[in-house]
Design a protein around this motif. Structure first.
Motif, PDB file in Angstrom:
ATOM      1  N   THR A  93       0.842  -1.206   0.000  1.00 16.84           N
ATOM      2  CA  THR A  93       0.000   0.000   0.000  1.00 16.84           C
ATOM      3  C   THR A  93       0.872   1.249   0.000  1.00 16.84           C
ATOM      4  O   THR A  93       0.679   2.175  -0.792  1.00 16.84           O
ATOM      5  N   VAL A  94       1.836   1.232   0.907  1.00 23.30           N
ATOM      6  CA  VAL A  94       2.696   2.407   1.078  1.00 23.30           C
ATOM      7  C   VAL A  94       3.515   2.667  -0.188  1.00 23.30           C
ATOM      8  O   VAL A  94       3.631   3.809  -0.645  1.00 23.30           O
ATOM      9  N   ASP A 106       6.460  12.599   2.583  1.00 16.84           N
ATOM     10  CA  ASP A 106       6.795  12.022   3.880  1.00 16.84           C
ATOM     11  C   ASP A 106       5.541  11.264   4.334  1.00 16.84           C
ATOM     12  O   ASP A 106       4.529  11.883   4.668  1.00 16.84           O
ATOM     13  N   LEU A 107       5.593   9.928   4.264  1.00 22.35           N
ATOM     14  CA  LEU A 107       4.383   9.139   4.512  1.00 22.35           C
ATOM     15  C   LEU A 107       4.249   8.727   5.976  1.00 22.35           C
ATOM     16  O   LEU A 107       5.222   8.303   6.611  1.00 22.35           O
ATOM     17  N   HIS A 108       3.040   8.848   6.457  1.00 19.23           N
ATOM     18  CA  HIS A 108       2.711   8.472   7.838  1.00 19.23           C
ATOM     19  C   HIS A 108       1.544   7.499   7.792  1.00 19.23           C
ATOM     20  O   HIS A 108       0.497   7.815   7.215  1.00 19.23           O
ATOM     21  N   PHE A 109       1.728   6.343   8.384  1.00 20.36           N
ATOM     22  CA  PHE A 109       0.654   5.342   8.370  1.00 20.36           C
ATOM     23  C   PHE A 109      -0.208   5.542   9.610  1.00 20.36           C
ATOM     24  O   PHE A 109       0.273   5.458  10.742  1.00 20.36           O
ATOM     25  N   ALA A 131       9.841   2.438   5.793  1.00 20.89           N
ATOM     26  CA  ALA A 131       9.240   3.280   4.753  1.00 20.89           C
ATOM     27  C   ALA A 131       8.345   4.382   5.319  1.00 20.89           C
ATOM     28  O   ALA A 131       8.112   5.392   4.647  1.00 20.89           O
ATOM     29  N   VAL A 132       7.809   4.164   6.515  1.00 25.45           N
ATOM     30  CA  VAL A 132       6.858   5.134   7.082  1.00 25.45           C
ATOM     31  C   VAL A 132       7.072   5.324   8.580  1.00 25.45           C
ATOM     32  O   VAL A 132       7.675   4.486   9.239  1.00 25.45           O
TER      33      VAL A 132
END
Ligand code: ATP
Length: 200
Positions: A93-94, A106-109, A131-132
């Motif tokens: 998904t990411v 800048d990805l935050h889950f 990754a997150v």
């Protein structure tokens, strides 16, 4: 202060069967507290953790997620998990959400306390954690701090006004003929009635 040059994006994966106010408050609060520019709701294609349940088809869950998000400029819906074959893993998904941008993000889950407790069982979790960053929200009945951090997960715990609603409860209430008004948005409620979902 956050680096203003890189967009901060929240990735909010879920089964969303149906999406309810707990999801919307969680996304809104995560965005506000963590300075996110956008939250991407990603309905699971094949939610492997819910194989024991009868899950509404992906098209229906996608439609309900779009209705829940409505025209909120802070939110959008990605179909990446539905478009990908096979079980839905957050690590994919990411990667897919990242590929939807032509610039650095800048990805935050975003994750509720209940899911956070199982994080160590997730597919390729160490890769996911590289990754997150995770934004974890309180959920009634679950302690956010019961997370195994031995694999290097970075978690920001934030407090949201507790919303004691689950998709399970919404489905059960529809089955029992009880109201779900105000537990989910009006358009989602209308869709459930039109499609006769969760009747049993
Ligand atoms: P179900 O009851 O079918 O298990 P659910 O209500 O937990 O569903 P999901 O779509 O599985 O909904 O949840 C997606 C994400 O939203 C998960 O990270 C979950 O922890 C979080 N979440 C769901 N409901 C809440 C809530 N009321 N408060 C905080 N987080 C929530």
């Amino acid at each position: 202060m956050y680096d203003q040059s890189v967009r901060r994006v929240g990735v909010f994966g879920g089964t969303f069967d149906p999406p309810h106010l707990g999801h919307l408050v969680a996304a809104s609060e995560a965005a506000f507290r963590c300075g996110l520019d956008e939250v991407v709701f990603v309905p699971a294609g094949d939610p492997w953790q819910k194989h024991h349940l009868k899950v509404t088809d992906a098209a229906g869950r996608l439609a309900m997620t779009r209705l829940a998000v409505g025209s909120d400029p802070l939110f959008r819906v990605s179909t990446c998990d539905i478009d990908r074959d096979g079980p839905t893993y957050a690590v994919d998904t990411v990667a897919d959400v990242r590929a939807e941008y032509d610039h650095e993000v800048d990805l935050h889950f975003i994750i509720g306390a209940d899911s956070l407790e199982n994080l160590h069982t997730w597919h390729r979790v160490e890769e996911l954690c590289k990754a997150v960053k995770f934004i974890a929200l309180n959920r009634p009945g679950h302690s956010r701090r019961d997370v195994d951090t031995s694999f290097g997960v970075e978690v920001e715990f934030i407090d949201m006004p507790a919303v004691d609603v689950s998709s399970t409860e919404c489905r059960q209430r529809v089955r029992d003929g009880e109201p779900v008004r105000y537990l989910l948005t009006g358009p989602v409620g209308e869709y459930i009635v039109e499609r006769g979902l969760y009747r049993g």
